[in-house]
Design a protein around this motif. Structure first.
Motif, PDB file in Angstrom:
ATOM      1  N   VAL A1238      27.591  71.799  53.729  1.00  0.00           N
ATOM      2  CA  VAL A1238      28.234  70.853  54.651  1.00  0.00           C
ATOM      3  C   VAL A1238      29.513  70.304  54.026  1.00  0.00           C
ATOM      4  CG1 VAL A1238      26.090  70.262  55.823  1.00  0.00           C
ATOM      5  CG2 VAL A1238      26.817  68.916  53.862  1.00  0.00           C
ATOM      6  N   SER A1239      29.530  70.143  52.699  1.00  0.00           N
ATOM      7  CA  SER A1239      30.766  69.720  52.039  1.00  0.00           C
ATOM      8  C   SER A1239      31.836  70.802  52.168  1.00  0.00           C
ATOM      9  CB  SER A1239      30.499  69.420  50.556  1.00  0.00           C
ATOM     10  OG  SER A1239      29.581  68.378  50.405  1.00  0.00           O
ATOM     11  N   TYR A1240      31.409  72.036  52.038  1.00  0.00           N
ATOM     12  CA  TYR A1240      32.345  73.156  52.181  1.00  0.00           C
ATOM     13  C   TYR A1240      32.972  73.154  53.566  1.00  0.00           C
ATOM     14  CZ  TYR A1240      33.714  78.032  53.052  1.00  0.00           C
ATOM     15  OH  TYR A1240      34.383  79.174  53.409  1.00  0.00           O
ATOM     16  N   TYR A1241      32.163  72.955  54.612  1.00  0.00           N
ATOM     17  CA  TYR A1241      32.713  72.944  55.969  1.00  0.00           C
ATOM     18  C   TYR A1241      33.599  71.725  56.192  1.00  0.00           C
ATOM     19  CZ  TYR A1241      29.629  76.838  57.042  1.00  0.00           C
ATOM     20  OH  TYR A1241      29.010  78.052  57.057  1.00  0.00           O
ATOM     21  N   TRP A1242      33.243  70.630  55.576  1.00  0.00           N
ATOM     22  CA  TRP A1242      34.097  69.438  55.675  1.00  0.00           C
ATOM     23  C   TRP A1242      35.470  69.712  55.069  1.00  0.00           C
ATOM     24  CZ3 TRP A1242      34.953  65.693  51.462  1.00  0.00           C
ATOM     25  CH2 TRP A1242      35.731  64.603  51.871  1.00  0.00           C
ATOM     26  N   VAL A1243      35.488  70.353  53.903  1.00  0.00           N
ATOM     27  CA  VAL A1243      36.761  70.700  53.273  1.00  0.00           C
ATOM     28  C   VAL A1243      37.531  71.685  54.150  1.00  0.00           C
ATOM     29  CG1 VAL A1243      37.841  71.759  51.259  1.00  0.00           C
ATOM     30  CG2 VAL A1243      35.900  70.230  50.963  1.00  0.00           C
ATOM     31  N   GLN A1244      36.837  72.635  54.785  1.00  0.00           N
ATOM     32  CA  GLN A1244      37.506  73.555  55.711  1.00  0.00           C
ATOM     33  C   GLN A1244      38.213  72.780  56.826  1.00  0.00           C
ATOM     34  OE1 GLN A1244      38.123  76.699  55.842  1.00  0.00           O
ATOM     35  NE2 GLN A1244      36.496  77.950  54.894  1.00  0.00           N
ATOM     36  N   ILE A1245      37.534  71.790  57.370  1.00  0.00           N
ATOM     37  CA  ILE A1245      38.136  70.980  58.435  1.00  0.00           C
ATOM     38  C   ILE A1245      39.350  70.234  57.905  1.00  0.00           C
ATOM     39  CG2 ILE A1245      37.744  69.007  59.962  1.00  0.00           C
ATOM     40  CD1 ILE A1245      34.830  69.950  60.219  1.00  0.00           C
ATOM     41  N   LEU A1246      39.219  69.653  56.718  1.00  0.00           N
ATOM     42  CA  LEU A1246      40.345  68.914  56.144  1.00  0.00           C
ATOM     43  C   LEU A1246      41.551  69.822  55.903  1.00  0.00           C
ATOM     44  CD1 LEU A1246      38.831  66.492  53.494  1.00  0.00           C
ATOM     45  CD2 LEU A1246      40.011  65.894  55.580  1.00  0.00           C
ATOM     46  N   VAL A1247      41.302  71.030  55.454  1.00  0.00           N
ATOM     47  CA  VAL A1247      42.397  71.946  55.151  1.00  0.00           C
ATOM     48  C   VAL A1247      43.115  72.389  56.424  1.00  0.00           C
ATOM     49  CG1 VAL A1247      42.886  74.286  54.309  1.00  0.00           C
ATOM     50  CG2 VAL A1247      41.441  72.751  52.963  1.00  0.00           C
ATOM     51  N   HIS A1248      42.362  72.634  57.489  1.00  0.00           N
ATOM     52  CA  HIS A1248      42.975  73.209  58.700  1.00  0.00           C
ATOM     53  C   HIS A1248      43.313  72.186  59.761  1.00  0.00           C
ATOM     54  CE1 HIS A1248      42.590  77.465  57.627  1.00  0.00           C
ATOM     55  NE2 HIS A1248      41.511  77.095  56.958  1.00  0.00           N
ATOM     56  N   LYS A1249      42.796  70.980  59.649  1.00  0.00           N
ATOM     57  CA  LYS A1249      43.046  69.964  60.669  1.00  0.00           C
ATOM     58  C   LYS A1249      44.521  69.671  60.895  1.00  0.00           C
ATOM     59  CE  LYS A1249      42.164  65.906  59.357  1.00  0.00           C
ATOM     60  NZ  LYS A1249      43.594  65.542  59.286  1.00  0.00           N
ATOM     61  N   PRO A1250      45.367  69.608  59.848  1.00  0.00           N
ATOM     62  CA  PRO A1250      46.778  69.268  60.105  1.00  0.00           C
ATOM     63  C   PRO A1250      47.511  70.285  60.961  1.00  0.00           C
ATOM     64  CG  PRO A1250      46.222  68.993  57.778  1.00  0.00           C
ATOM     65  CD  PRO A1250      45.099  69.705  58.412  1.00  0.00           C
ATOM     66  N   PHE A1251      46.915  71.472  61.141  1.00  0.00           N
ATOM     67  CA  PHE A1251      47.637  72.529  61.860  1.00  0.00           C
ATOM     68  C   PHE A1251      47.116  72.724  63.271  1.00  0.00           C
ATOM     69  CE2 PHE A1251      47.553  73.456  57.294  1.00  0.00           C
ATOM     70  CZ  PHE A1251      48.909  73.335  57.033  1.00  0.00           C
ATOM     71  N   ILE A1252      46.295  71.763  63.754  1.00  0.00           N
ATOM     72  CA  ILE A1252      45.850  71.814  65.144  1.00  0.00           C
ATOM     73  C   ILE A1252      46.974  71.263  66.019  1.00  0.00           C
ATOM     74  CG2 ILE A1252      44.153  70.963  66.802  1.00  0.00           C
ATOM     75  CD1 ILE A1252      42.181  70.699  64.506  1.00  0.00           C
ATOM     76  N   THR A1253      47.373  71.996  67.026  1.00  0.00           N
ATOM     77  CA  THR A1253      48.457  71.565  67.910  1.00  0.00           C
ATOM     78  C   THR A1253      47.903  71.270  69.288  1.00  0.00           C
ATOM     79  OG1 THR A1253      48.930  73.851  68.513  1.00  0.00           O
ATOM     80  CG2 THR A1253      50.158  72.926  66.662  1.00  0.00           C
ATOM     81  N   PRO A1254      48.562  70.427  70.057  1.00  0.00           N
ATOM     82  CA  PRO A1254      48.090  70.099  71.406  1.00  0.00           C
ATOM     83  C   PRO A1254      48.284  71.256  72.361  1.00  0.00           C
ATOM     84  CG  PRO A1254      50.191  69.075  71.007  1.00  0.00           C
ATOM     85  CD  PRO A1254      49.780  69.696  69.709  1.00  0.00           C
ATOM     86  N   PRO A1255      47.567  71.253  73.466  1.00  0.00           N
ATOM     87  CA  PRO A1255      47.740  72.317  74.462  1.00  0.00           C
ATOM     88  C   PRO A1255      49.187  72.367  74.944  1.00  0.00           C
ATOM     89  CG  PRO A1255      45.784  71.027  74.933  1.00  0.00           C
ATOM     90  CD  PRO A1255      46.525  70.302  73.855  1.00  0.00           C
ATOM     91  N   GLY A1256      49.634  73.561  75.201  1.00  0.00           N
ATOM     92  CA  GLY A1256      50.993  73.729  75.712  1.00  0.00           C
ATOM     93  C   GLY A1256      52.021  73.960  74.645  1.00  0.00           C
ATOM     94  N   LEU A1266      42.320  75.541  64.805  1.00  0.00           N
ATOM     95  CA  LEU A1266      41.391  74.846  65.683  1.00  0.00           C
ATOM     96  C   LEU A1266      40.044  75.553  65.702  1.00  0.00           C
ATOM     97  CD1 LEU A1266      40.704  72.662  67.725  1.00  0.00           C
ATOM     98  CD2 LEU A1266      41.694  74.098  69.519  1.00  0.00           C
ATOM     99  N   ALA A1267      40.088  76.874  65.797  1.00  0.00           N
ATOM    100  CA  ALA A1267      38.835  77.620  65.810  1.00  0.00           C
ATOM    101  C   ALA A1267      38.072  77.429  64.509  1.00  0.00           C
ATOM    102  CB  ALA A1267      39.115  79.110  66.048  1.00  0.00           C
ATOM    103  N   ILE A1268      38.777  77.407  63.389  1.00  0.00           N
ATOM    104  CA  ILE A1268      38.113  77.192  62.099  1.00  0.00           C
ATOM    105  C   ILE A1268      37.459  75.818  62.070  1.00  0.00           C
ATOM    106  CG2 ILE A1268      38.548  76.832  59.636  1.00  0.00           C
ATOM    107  CD1 ILE A1268      40.619  79.056  59.793  1.00  0.00           C
ATOM    108  N   CYS A1269      38.197  74.803  62.518  1.00  0.00           N
ATOM    109  CA  CYS A1269      37.634  73.444  62.503  1.00  0.00           C
ATOM    110  C   CYS A1269      36.418  73.338  63.416  1.00  0.00           C
ATOM    111  CB  CYS A1269      38.698  72.435  62.916  1.00  0.00           C
ATOM    112  SG  CYS A1269      40.014  72.213  61.711  1.00  0.00           S
ATOM    113  N   VAL A1270      36.535  73.891  64.609  1.00  0.00           N
ATOM    114  CA  VAL A1270      35.440  73.794  65.581  1.00  0.00           C
ATOM    115  C   VAL A1270      34.197  74.505  65.057  1.00  0.00           C
ATOM    116  CG1 VAL A1270      34.667  74.528  67.876  1.00  0.00           C
ATOM    117  CG2 VAL A1270      36.920  73.478  67.578  1.00  0.00           C
ATOM    118  N   ASN A1271      34.375  75.717  64.568  1.00  0.00           N
ATOM    119  CA  ASN A1271      33.206  76.475  64.122  1.00  0.00           C
ATOM    120  C   ASN A1271      32.687  75.995  62.768  1.00  0.00           C
ATOM    121  OD1 ASN A1271      32.720  78.470  66.284  1.00  0.00           O
ATOM    122  ND2 ASN A1271      34.853  79.018  65.840  1.00  0.00           N
TER     123      ASN A1271
END
Length: 1535
Positions: A1238-1256, A1266-1271
């Protein structure tokens, strides 16, 4: 002669670890007098050896009583210094092989006199008439009358000699004597000399001293100049008698059969550079029973390859201290001679048996091999029971060796020397030794390498099989089984027909011990058989025998018996001091009296109840015992009498046992060279004395001890295997009565005995006079509920008046001190010492620690910490326990001092500027003045949980936290608590209170709540509020307790409504650690000790917490990886840290992964997170890109690629036992795996979260991230759901670490502002994806994500009762959303619920039909399911995994957890995975009617899934903008 009170040698004996608190100063070595019993038949060995060492190097004399080589009588001459000795034996003189001797009796090689008679010299005589000898454990020295000084040291198989020849010696010479052992029995001598090196190889064949055998022994002797060097000796050659042969190289070159003394003579060049004209030669002697090659290998590769004499002594002393410090005494009010007698006796119990492992001449084996059983008849009674109290590891090795001997020779060893069987004294007394071990350590036998079945088979072999020669092994089993006694008139082939009665009694006892083992192993038929045979002692009891000419009418004694059943006769006085024939009872094949070493009067069986019956009842029994003492039949020199003083216990008169035991000590034993009444019997007499002084007497092969009155206020035994300390306390102790007092029965001291939780025995003594106030106070404080008040009211009143007067005097003295106890004109050099791991005393498993446990801060660089600057500070007398790095201006001082050392001799600074003079500093600038000392604020007394609750809370803490946040060492911590350190050491007290506060959240015991509180959030607060987290002075360096307190306090505060303190507290803890250099590696590597490992643990946990807390708070860290070079904590479980065998200390058993491995794997993951913090979330990251000549996009791509690679490498490197396996059987490793993943997945979210962009908007990274964070969020939820379904809940620190500040601004998913907690982050990411699904009108997305979100809510809800920040503080969110300028503190579950509600997602999702039913109903969705039947434990999070066994968990075997970034990115965004196939179980979670307080949305339409447009256009846009990059994005919800 000089004992260990001062060092009369050139060697500086280092003061090693601190010793228990007592009136005397010094350490344990100071209380060991090796010369006790060294004259008049004691035969003790005062030379150099290590515990159970094969080599015992020491002086040989021409005394007739030189059984150990040495004699303390100065009239005897020194004949050599040999490598092998026995300690405290009888028989012929044993061993004394391969004597070395320095000579000055010739000017030419050929004229040197080499025989013992010709070369012998006397020792120097001291003014008191004793010889000029000095000994301390591990070291011996003497000054000979010819001015040669000799010093000796040893390892297990190698001796190191140091010979200093006087000034003017032109050719120092040393004899290597091959033939002259103790019996002058050497034959077949061989000796060769290597002319290129001077190496001497020697061997011979010698006679054993107590049996018919002979043995071969081998030696390898090398020489080296001390303080100078030479290539080869300048003279060498073999000798025969007094005829040295110059330049000869081999004894075989000569006709030596006509001479009885043979050896070699070596001459050396003198030291040309000696300042005093002396020359010192080192001689290294390797010994082997296998070959000269192995003897050389022992010396070269294993033991003394470096020739470092001082190191060898120091290592030996450390080994002795490890043993001696396991017994600790409070010697207040005790004569120092008593303490010396105790520790000297303890020392002698570890000389034999000797560890000959690797030197078994009989067969090849991987098992340990022990020798010098001399003999078991002597030692089984007390020596091995004493070993079981404090040295189980060596005991186990001895037992393993004995079993191996039985496998190869058919019977257990009884008396053994140099691989040869010697004469048996009594029965087959390997039996009680093995039984003693298994009775005491049955549960640990396998871990100690002992097979219980093999042990039992060895016992049965002794009991059932008759050897060809029962003189040297086994017993006369066939006759014993046939008749139940050994007849006195029949001669059987196979052994001498002697000692018939004593053997019958001993065989009975041996069978009793076998019956005890049979019972333990469930062998009921065997147990009954051997119990019956144990009763056969009665067959030798003749009730009609009386004592001739006795004033007391006593009838009934053990007697010899004929084969036909009729009685033979032996005068009961036989072999006693009253024997009219003055007969001896030693080995004699023609004796038919039937007894060995003692008279029929004192021989007793193991069944004392039956003996009392045979002697006419208790009164008659006591009368007989008194008569034995009054008529001097008691013989303290022989083992059958040892238990006699304690026999009164069986007649309900333990007070008389105390009196007789003390009279025995006072009459027969002391600390002089005449201090033993007979030989020490290989430590048997020493263990006997030790038990008497400790107030105990053991009953071998049972768990029983007879209790008497100890000679000390308290004595403690530390057992490293069990990690327990057993303390015997004598309350109201007022000193030891003298012999005159003991003559009067009214001098008895024991009044009551209490045994407390099996770890403490207390004696309450009847006062013998007026006691001091300090004695009264100590008595009151040391008694829990028992304190004996005086009988009269007047006496009680007087006691209170005295105490009040004493308090008034102390208050007056304190007031003077506070007003101006020190003056500015007279500064005081006050020493301040921070509380260490032991506080003010040695405790339990920390016995080997120094008294001030500041971190050793030395590192490899000389310019850094103790290795450089602080080392110079020490020479200047500066305080050096603080850390100073390389950039410190103080390193300039280091440079200057180094330059001074490099100056040529002729330009050296004058002596007036030496370091010694520099230490004459002006005290007014160095002293600590009174005004710098913190004012004593009269801190209130701390209130701890009751003892039983404390014990439960400590268990809960280690059960739920320590395997995941390993900061304590459980054995050390529990020992410190049991010994009351929290009452003496404030910092440790705070640590204990913090542990109790954290553990309180797992307990339903009503005592965990503050008085009057009904709020479950309050659990533990009444203990935590007493803690002072920050110092009010920093004069003294930090202690390990302060670091541990910081960490455990963070664990507590993270679950409260004020977690902000954690960021400050972790920074404070890191600064404390850095203050003492705990972040740096030691110079030359760091030795694994409990102290060092605890410092490492503490720092690394602070390091992890710093990364974690900074990540979820978005605040700067207190340190970085660039600031440290500390080794990781050792991968070894707590129970294996300490071991009596240093080779096994800190060694994890093969095949058992260490729980600490998890911590190291987690540290490596957080290093990746640390990199992400520096690169992705740095405030000045754009400046870094510009300097690198890269655009933002290019830099993002590079950083993300490198981080993904690091995460891939990390997940691939997870050890097999920690890889994700939902069915893993090992519960500890399963939970550690959960936290890692679970720590590993948390770090995955932290690493990829800044690159999530809004729709459009478009980005090369957006969909992938986004897919990495969601999954990753789904995967983390899945892992924790599996944990929950196995009957456990996720750890609270996974679910809820802190609360956060909530406003529209602070809700942005940004590492600078928002808590990054696995479940919370997972839920927010999935809500975000749901909003995205609504944007694209994908109803399946909303439905699938809501299932996962409500799983998060379901798991979080269990912790609302105790973890405040996971609860229902929801109103603030609504206010904050409506009024974005208002900050409110809220909690995770409410945040998620509010976001669902205001987003129009609070509709019940459509749940698929389950594909199959769960293997077991999931019943933990209600809080009530969390309460076990045991009211003391609230949450069974880490109980045994029996509620839902792993193999019964219904998990889709085809489901593979996605791990790598590409796997997570390739999974669909809007398709929840449910490997259980029973998502319908979440259908009972209300949606619109969620069980949360009203949020002020009552005016909204109940059917509406939207919020007012003004809300959406305002705060929600701003809210969602915080979840996206860039901030200007808008997300339109479906209207």
């Amino acid at each position: 002669m000089v004992v260990g009170s001062s060092v009369a040698s050139s060697l500086l004996i280092c003061a090693l670890s601190s010793f228990p608190v007592r009136a005397q100063a010094g350490n344990a070595l100071d209380f060991v007098n090796l010369f006790i019993g060294s004259v008049n038949g004691g035969h003790t060995f005062p030379g150099a050896t290590v515990p159970h060492g094969m080599v015992k190097v020491g002086m040989d004399t021409d005394s007739p009583g030189n059984h150990a080589g040495y004699d303390g009588d100065p009239q005897y001459n020194v004949t050599g210094f040999s490598q092998l000795h026995q300690a405290g034996t009888g028989g012929a003189v044993p061993l004394s092989n391969f004597k070395l001797f320095p000579i000055l009796n010739c000017t030419k090689f050929e004229q040197c006199l080499t025989t013992m008679e010709s070369r012998k010299v006397k020792r120097n005589i001291l003014p008191d008439g004793s010889p000029d000898d000095f000994a301390i454990p591990g070291y011996f020295s003497t000054n000979l009358s010819n001015s040669i000084r000799v010093e000796l040291a040893a390892t297990r198989r190698v001796a190191l000699h140091k010979y200093t020849f006087p000034s003017g010696t032109t050719t120092p010479r040393i004899v290597v004597d091959v033939t002259n052992d103790g019996q002058l029995s050497g034959i077949n001598p061989e000796l060769s000399i290597d002319p290129d090196t001077g190496r001497v190889l020697a061997s011979g064949n010698y006679a054993v001293s107590f049996g018919p055998g002979r043995y071969d022994a081998f030696a390898c002797v090398d020489f080296k100049g001390f303080g100078y060097s030479f290539d080869v000796p300048i003279e060498y050659g073999p000798y025969k008698i007094n005829y040295p042969d110059l330049w000869g190289t081999d004894l075989q070159q000569h006709y030596y059969s006509w001479g009885s003394e043979h050896g070699g003579l070596i001459g050396f060049p003198s030291n040309p550079d000696s300042s005093d004209g002396t020359t010192t030669i080192l001689a290294r002697v390797g010994i082997s029973l296998i070959s000269t090659e192995q003897a050389c290998a022992n010396a070269e590769s294993e033991e003394i390859a470096d020739w470092d004499f001082d190191r060898v002594v120091k290592d030996s002393q450390e080994q002795w201290l490890d043993i001696l410090n396991r017994v600790r005494v409070n010697a207040d009010g005790v004569d120092e001679n008593v303490t010396t007698l105790l520790y000297s006796s303890l020392y002698r119990t570890h000389l034999a048996p000797a560890d000959y492992t690797g030197e078994n001449p009989g067969w090849d084996s991987t098992e340990p091999y022990y020798d010098a059983f001399y003999c078991n008849w002597d030692s089984y009674r007390t020596l091995f029971p004493l070993m079981s109290l404090h040295d189980p590891a060596n005991f186990a090795r001895i037992v393993r060796g004995m079993i191996d001997i039985q496998k190869n020779e058919g019977w257990l060893p009884e008396c053994r020397e140099m691989g040869q069987k010697q004469f048996i004294e009594g029965g087959s007394h390997g039996d009680p030794i093995l039984a003693e071990f298994l009775v005491k350590f049955q549960d640990h036998a396998e871990a100690l390498g002992v097979s219980a079945e093999e042990l039992y088979a060895a016992l049965v072999a002794d009991a059932e099989n008759t050897p060809k020669n029962w003189n040297i092994q086994g017993r006369q089993a066939d006759v014993w089984k046939e008749k139940g006694y050994i007849p006195s008139d029949t001669t059987y082939r196979g052994g001498a027909n002697t000692k018939q009665v004593s053997r019958s009694i001993e065989y009975a006892f041996d069978d009793f011990t076998i019956s005890q083992v049979a019972k333990l192993l469930g062998k009921t038929e065997d147990a009954a058989k051997y119990t019956s045979r144990a009763g056969n002692f009665i067959n030798s009891w003749n009730p009609n025998i009386t004592v001739p000419d006795s004033s007391l009418s006593i009838s009934g004694f053990f007697q010899p018996r004929f084969a036909n059943g009729t009685w033979n006769y032996t005068d009961p006085r036989h072999c006693s001091v009253n024997d009219p024939l003055q007969a001896t009872c030693f080995l004699n094949a023609i004796r038919r009296d039937g007894f060995y070493e003692s008279s029929p009067i004192v021989y007793v069986p193991q069944d004392t109840a039956k003996l009392i019956e045979l002697q006419g009842g208790k009164d008659s029994f006591i009368e007989r015992l008194d008569w034995i003492f009054d008529e001097n039949y008691f013989d303290s020199t022989n083992e059958p009498s040892q238990q006699i003083p304690f026999m009164y216990h069986y007649a309900d008169r333990p007070g008389l046992s105390t009196r007789r035991a003390r009279m025995t000590i006072e009459t027969f034993f002391n600390t002089s060279v005449n201090g033993l009444p007979g030989n020490d019997d290989s430590g048997a007499m020493a263990s006997y004395v030790f038990f008497y002084l400790a107030g105990l007497y053991p009953l071998p092969a049972t768990k029983q001890f007879l209790l008497s009155s100890p000679y000390f206020p308290s004595i403690s035994f530390y057992n490293p295997l069990l990690n327990t300390t057993t303390t015997i306390k004598s309350n109201n102790f007022t000193g030891n009565p003298g012999l005159a007092d003991l003559e009067d029965a009214s001098g008895l001291t024991v009044r009551n005995i209490f045994v407390k939780r099996t770890s403490e025995i207390r004696f309450y003594s009847k006062p013998r006079g007026t006691k001091s106030i300090s004695t009264i106070v100590k008595s009151i404080l040391s008694a829990d509920t028992q304190f004996d008040l005086p009988d009269s009211q007047e006496a009680i009143l007087q006691m209170l008046v005295d105490m009040a007067s004493h308090v008034a005097a102390l208050e007056e003295e304190l007031a003077k001190y506070r007003s101006n106890g020190f003056t500015a004109d007279e500064p005081q050099e006050t020493e301040f010492q921070a509380s260490g791991l032991m506080g003010s005393s040695s405790l339990g498993s920390t016995r080997s620690f120094p008294s001030d446990l500041h971190a050793d801060t030395s590192v490899a660089s000389r310019s850094d910490t103790v290795g450089g600057v602080s080392e110079s500070f020490e020479r200047l007398g500066l305080e050096h326990s603080r850390h100073f790095g390389a950039s410190s201006s103080l390193t300039l001082l280091q440079t200057a001092m180094d330059m001074k050392e490099r100056l040529p001799q002729d330009v050296m600074l004058p002596s007036s500027l030496s370091y010694r003079s520099l230490r004459r500093r002006r005290p007014e600038f160095w002293a600590i003045y009174p005004w710098q000392i913190p004012i004593d604020s009269h801190a209130p007394a701390l209130v701890f949980p009751e003892e039983s609750l404390t014990h439960d809370l400590i268990n809960l803490y280690f059960l739920h936290h320590d395997r995941f946040v390993p900061v304590l060492h459980r054995p050390t911590f529990e020992t410190s608590v049991s010994e009351g350190l929290h009452h003496r050491n404030r910092q440790f007290a705070y640590t204990l209170l913090a542990v109790c506060a954290v553990a309180a959240r797992y307990s339903n015991d009503p005592r965990v709540f503050p008085e009057g509180s009904t709020q479950e959030f309050s659990a533990g607060w009444h203990w935590f509020r007493q803690i002072q987290l920050f110092r009010n002075s920093y004069i003294s360096p930090p202690s390990i307790y302060e670091l541990q307190l910081c960490i455990i306090s963070i664990l507590f505060l993270q679950g409260t409504s004020t977690p902000e303190a954690c960021w400050i507290l972790v920074s404070y803890g890191i600064r404390l650690a850095q203050d003492v250099g705990a972040h740096r590696r030691k110079a030359g590597g760091q030795e694994s000790t409990v102290e060092n490992e605890l410092w490492k643990r503490a720092f690394w946990m602070l390091y992890v917490m710093d990364i974690y807390i900074s990540a979820y708070s978005g605040r700067p860290r207190a340190t970085s990886g660039d600031d440290l070079d500390l080794d990781f904590p050792i991968e070894c479980d707590d129970e294996y840290w300490e071991n009596p065998n240093p080779d096994l200390a800190f060694k994890q058993p093969l095949g058992r992964p260490a729980t600490m491995t998890y911590c190291i794997v987690l540290l490596k993951l957080f290093d990746i997170l640390s990199t992400a913090q520096r690169t992705l979330y740095s405030t000045r990251r754009s400046d870094i890109w510009t300097m690198m000549g890269m655009s933002n996009s290019e830099c993002n791509q590079k950083i993300l690629s490198e981080l993904d690679t690091s995460l891939r490498n990390w997940i691939d490197s997870v050890p097999e036992h920690l890889k994700w396996d939902p069915n893993r059987e090992d519960v500890d490793f399963f939970h550690q795996s959960v936290l890692l993943y679970v720590s590993y997945y948390w770090v995955q979210i932290l690493v990829h979260k800044p690159f999530i962009t809004p729709p459009g908007t478009t980005s090369d990274l957006s969909f992938h991230s986004l897919a990495i964070c969601v999954n990753a969020a789904r995967s983390a939820i899945h892992v924790m759901e599996v944990q929950q379904r196995r009957g456990f809940l996720p750890l609270p620190n996974v679910l809820v670490r802190s609360k956060f500040n909530l406003s529209v601004e602070t809700l942005r998913v940004d590492a600078k502002r928002t808590s990054q907690v696995t479940l919370y982050n997972a839920a927010i990411v999935l809500v975000l994806n749901s909003w995205r699904g609504k944007h694209f009108k994908t109803s399946a997305a909303t439905n699938s994500e809501l299932i996962e979100v409500y799983k998060c809510i379901g798991m979080i809800r269990y912790y609302e009762r105790r973890w405040q920040n996971s609860g229902t503080y929801s109103y603030g969110l609504y206010r904050a959303l409506w009024n974005p300028g208002i900050l409110r503190y809220v909690v995770f579950r409410d945040v998620i619920c509010e976001i669902i509600a205001i987003s129009g997602l609070d509709q019940k999702p459509q749940l698929p039909e389950p594909s199959r039913k769960s293997s077991q109903p999931h019943s933990q969705t209600q809080d009530s399911a969390m309460a076990p039947s045991d009211s003391s434990v609230m949450y069974p999070i880490f109980a045994d995994a029996t509620s839902i066994p792993a193999e019964n968990i219904d998990i889709d075997p085809l489901f593979n957890l996605p791990l790598h970034s590409n796997e997570l990115g390739d999974l669909p965004l809007h398709e929840s995975f449910d490997p259980f196939g029973d998502a319908a179980r979440y259908s009972n979670i209300p949606m619109n009617g969620l069980e949360i307080p009203s949020l002020g949305l009552e005016n909204l339409s109940s059917s509406s899934n939207t919020l007012p447009t003004e809300l959406l256009d305002g705060h929600i846009d701003e809210l969602i903008g915080g979840l996206c990059q860039p901030r200007t994005c808008r997300l339109f919800l479906d209207s």
